[in-house]
Design a protein around this motif. Structure first.
Motif, PDB file in Angstrom:
ATOM      1  N   SER A  47       0.835  -1.206   0.000  1.00 15.85           N
ATOM      2  CA  SER A  47       0.000   0.000   0.000  1.00 15.85           C
ATOM      3  C   SER A  47       0.864   1.248   0.000  1.00 15.85           C
ATOM      4  CB  SER A  47      -0.901   0.021   1.229  1.00 15.85           C
ATOM      5  OG  SER A  47      -1.752  -1.078   1.225  1.00 15.85           O
ATOM      6  N   ASP A  77      -5.913  -0.631  -4.701  1.00 16.15           N
ATOM      7  CA  ASP A  77      -5.322  -1.210  -3.490  1.00 16.15           C
ATOM      8  C   ASP A  77      -6.219  -2.320  -2.964  1.00 16.15           C
ATOM      9  OD1 ASP A  77      -3.937  -1.814  -1.251  1.00 16.15           O
ATOM     10  OD2 ASP A  77      -4.043   0.166  -0.332  1.00 16.15           O
ATOM     11  N   GLU A  78      -5.835  -3.548  -3.248  1.00 17.52           N
ATOM     12  CA  GLU A  78      -6.635  -4.708  -2.861  1.00 17.52           C
ATOM     13  C   GLU A  78      -8.114  -4.444  -3.082  1.00 17.52           C
ATOM     14  OE1 GLU A  78      -5.661  -6.589   0.860  1.00 17.52           O
ATOM     15  OE2 GLU A  78      -3.734  -5.558   0.866  1.00 17.52           O
ATOM     16  N   ARG A  91      -6.716   0.219  10.186  1.00 19.09           N
ATOM     17  CA  ARG A  91      -6.240  -0.692   9.176  1.00 19.09           C
ATOM     18  C   ARG A  91      -6.240  -2.134   9.687  1.00 19.09           C
ATOM     19  NH1 ARG A  91      -2.209  -0.622   6.464  1.00 19.09           N
ATOM     20  NH2 ARG A  91      -3.176  -0.029   4.512  1.00 19.09           N
ATOM     21  N   ASP A 137      -7.199  -5.198   7.530  1.00 18.04           N
ATOM     22  CA  ASP A 137      -6.281  -5.788   6.556  1.00 18.04           C
ATOM     23  C   ASP A 137      -5.600  -7.026   7.104  1.00 18.04           C
ATOM     24  OD1 ASP A 137      -4.968  -2.886   4.866  1.00 18.04           O
ATOM     25  OD2 ASP A 137      -6.952  -3.341   5.604  1.00 18.04           O
TER      26      ASP A 137
HETATM   27 MG   LIG Z   1      -2.241  -2.590   2.234  1.00 23.53          MG
END
Ligand SMILES: [Mg+2]
Ligand SMILES: Nc1ncnc2c1ncn2[C@@H]1O[C@H](COP(=O)(O)OP(=O)(O)OP(=O)(O)O)[C@@H](O)[C@H]1O
Lengths: 331, 293
Positions: free
Chosen positions: B59, B174-175, B285, B288
């Motif tokens: 990222s 991003d994903e 985050r 993730d």
């Molecule tokens: Mg990431």
């Protein structure tokens, strides 16, 4: 099909179609249960009231309060009729004088009767709305500014934290002195007492809105900020399209806290400063000390409670109407 | 169009040059070097996947290209010009859709379109363009719904439509499908391939999913583990487009590429995941970390 119906008919309520049953159970929960609570409360109140004897007679029960409410309304009606009669007489007199002497400039004098309970309610409502709106006008833009800038937040936070817990009773003398010093006018637009109450309300209900707005703005999701950065939104558009809507739920939480505080503060301020309004009504009745006083004070207290409740509901309705976040507006 | 070019010709049609970048984050415990000397050239119309273990810095690479994260050394050069701030010519699709929850799908795309084409396209043309992009991701039937009224896959489609509508030079993902179930994910992958075939965008996609990387990419960039992560290996995927998911399952090239990536991840860059290794990451985050490759 037919068979199922015959089968279920035997079991009473369950024979009703599902939606009807659901409405009934919702009705039970939303109407019957709260009603039960109110009935129990009234019972306990009248029982307790019968056992409390004060120097002004027995503590008023629900029946006394209902009776007082009606009599307050009658007084209000009577006062209105008197006022109307006064204006009618005045008009008639003026017409007669103009008929005699066409150069006569008719003078119109205001009726100066006594303020009734409902006049006081109106005064208080106007004052609280003005104080609250002024606070919102200051707190929301300023809250957005300190929410956006960490430096600004760090700078003003100590001041806010100290000003926030100051009691309205401490603000009031200061406000009164400052208003009398600065608000000098031959023909004032609004009475000083109104300004005193209003500014005191503003000073006390500013903080929850300010803090909630700032927190709402500061806690906006980094992803949304990134979206705005990728789009290269100009600062003002960023505030208007991203920050403000994102903070709306928090702003409303602050506004609901504020309106509650505003209403409580106003009554206290009116009582202390003898400014027209419900607070003054309560104080006057207390000083009056007749056998009816306690009943009237209690009636006023209940009306104060009801208005507070309605103000909160009003804010909630507004929130439902304006806010995109349905979840934040449930209670 | 996508026939692999020999490396020495690369410089000719390079659109994006990620030139020897370092990224250093200040943390309470001192500075943390996330990336060290990441160097990558991307050609016009290329589809690049970045794959690597969780927390290695995928990222961060994307954010540096987007201009959302500053580089400590080196720079990102797009079309011959260095970029130092975010801009709509590098449109980003975020992992968790990042649609504005108070706007409908249409309005979300409209916000981007107004910002990018507000001065060049008329109101009617803008509306047409918004609808066109929503149609491209098969979201025209629900364009007046708000994000909380549509499924996760649909939100991601709208996010892609929003990015496409900016007509970016380069599309950063991003994903994008990370939070979706397998079926929804494959249908979105198919949509992405369709769009890519139609528009010939240049795409950089971060992913955890080896099959996704092989299926979609022209090149797969495999990153070493952090800290100070860098490009470990770059794998060409010499499969012709359009690609057919089912037909590829037994294709020797596909199988080979797949096992190369797996070998890199599980032999060369084997990662022993210590519990609490990523406590340093911010709470937002944390999601993730739940789906480590
Ligand atoms: Mg990431
Ligand atoms: N703002 C930040 N401040 C400090 N450290 C950061 C910051 N952002 C990322 N890092 C650290 O940089 C490293 C790389 O993070 P990054 O988010 O790029 O990983 P990733 O490969 O995308 O992981 P994932 O697959 O879990 O998304 C991580 O160790 C992370 O803790």
């Amino acid at each position: 099909m037919g068979k199922t119906i015959t089968l279920s008919r035997a079991t009473g309520v369950s024979s009703l179609p599902a939606p009807v049953r659901r409405v009934m159970s919702i009705g039970l929960k939303n109407v019957v249960v709260p009603l039960l609570g109110i009935v129990l409360f009234l019972g306990a109140w009248s029982l307790a009231a019968r056992n409390i004897d004060t120097s002004l007679g027995q503590f008023p029960g629900p029946a006394t309060v209902a009776q007082q409410f009606v009599s307050l309304y009658d007084e209000h009606r009577a006062e209105r009729e008197k006022a109307e009669a006064f204006y009618e007489r005045q008009e008639q007199r003026n017409a007669e004088r103009v008929a005699q002497d066409p150069s006569y400039e008719p003078k119109i004098r205001d009726y100066t009767g006594k303020e009734t309970f409902f006049d006081q309610v109106r005064t208080s409502l106007i004052t609280v709305m003005c104080g609250f709106l002024l606070a919102a006008l200051v707190a929301i833009p300023f809250g957005i500014a300190i929410g956006l800038s960490e430096t600004l937040y760090t700078a003003v936070n100590p001041v806010i934290q100290v000003l926030k817990p100051i009691s309205p009773l401490a603000w009031l003398p200061l406000v009164t002195m400052v208003v009398s010093a600065l608000y000098v006018s031959e023909d004032p637009l609004v009475p000083k007492s109104f300004l005193n109450s209003m500014i005191t309300v503003t000073l006390c209900c500013l903080w929850p809105m300010l803090i909630n707005t700032a927190v709402g703005v500061a806690s906006i999701s980094q992803d949304l900020v990134n979206v705005s950065r990728v789009l290269s939104l100009p600062p003002l558009t960023h505030v208007r399209r991203i920050v403000l809507p994102a903070a709306v739920p928090a702003i409303f939480t602050g506004m609901r806290l504020s309106i509650g505080i505003a209403w409580m503060v106003l009554i206290a301020a009116e009582m202390l400063a003898q400014n027209p309004g419900l607070g003054k009504f309560v104080w006057d009745e207390f000083q009056n000390g007749s056998s009816e006083s306690l009943g009237r004070i209690l009636t006023a207290a209940i009306v104060i409670g009801f208005i507070g409740f309605l103000l909160d509901r009003g804010m909630l309705t507004l929130q439902r109407f304006v806010s995109w976040d349905r979840n934040s507006a449930t209670r | 169009m996508n026939n692999p070019t020999p490396d020495r010709d690369v410089a000719r049609d390079v659109i994006l040059d990620i030139s020897h970048i370092d990224v250093v984050f200040p943390t309470p415990k001192g500075s943390f070097q996330a990336l060290a000397d990441v160097d990558l050239q991307i050609r016009q119309g290329e589809f690049i996947s970045i794959i690597g273990h969780s927390g290695c810095g995928k990222s961060t690479v994307l954010n540096a290209v987007a201009g959302l994260t500053e580089t400590a050394r080196g720079g990102v050069i797009l079309n011959g010009r260095e970029v130092d701030r975010p801009g709509p010519e590098r449109a980003m699709v975020f992992q968790n859709h990042s649609l504005l929850p108070w706007l409908t799908a249409f309005e979300n795309v409209a916000l981007a379109v107004r910002q990018v084409f507000g001065k060049t396209k008329s109101k009617a043309k803008q509306k047409e363009w918004i609808e066109h992009n929503l149609r491209l991701v098969h979201m025209d039937h629900a364009m007046h719904k708000r994000p909380d009224e549509i499924s996760g896959g649909m939100k991601q489609r709208v996010g892609i439509a929003r990015a496409l509508a900016m007509q970016p030079d380069i599309l950063l993902l991003d994903e994008p499908f990370g939070a979706l179930d397998a079926l929804t994910r494959s249908s979105l992958q198919d949509s992405l391939m369709e769009i890519k075939a139609e528009l010939d965008n240049t795409v950089i996609m971060v992913t955890h999913d080896v099959d996704e990387a092989v299926l979609l990419s022209d090149r797969i960039v495999m990153m070493t583990n952090g800290p100070a992560a860098t490009v470990g290996e770059i794998l060409d995927v010499p499969l012709p487009h359009p690609r057919e998911r089912m037909a590829l399952v037994e294709d020797p090239t596909y199988v080979h590429c797949r096992s190369e990536v797996l070998r890199f991840l599980y032999e060369k860059q084997r990662k022993v995941e210590a519990i609490g290794r990523h406590n340093g990451k911010s709470a937002a985050r944390a999601g993730d970390d739940a789906k480590v490759a």
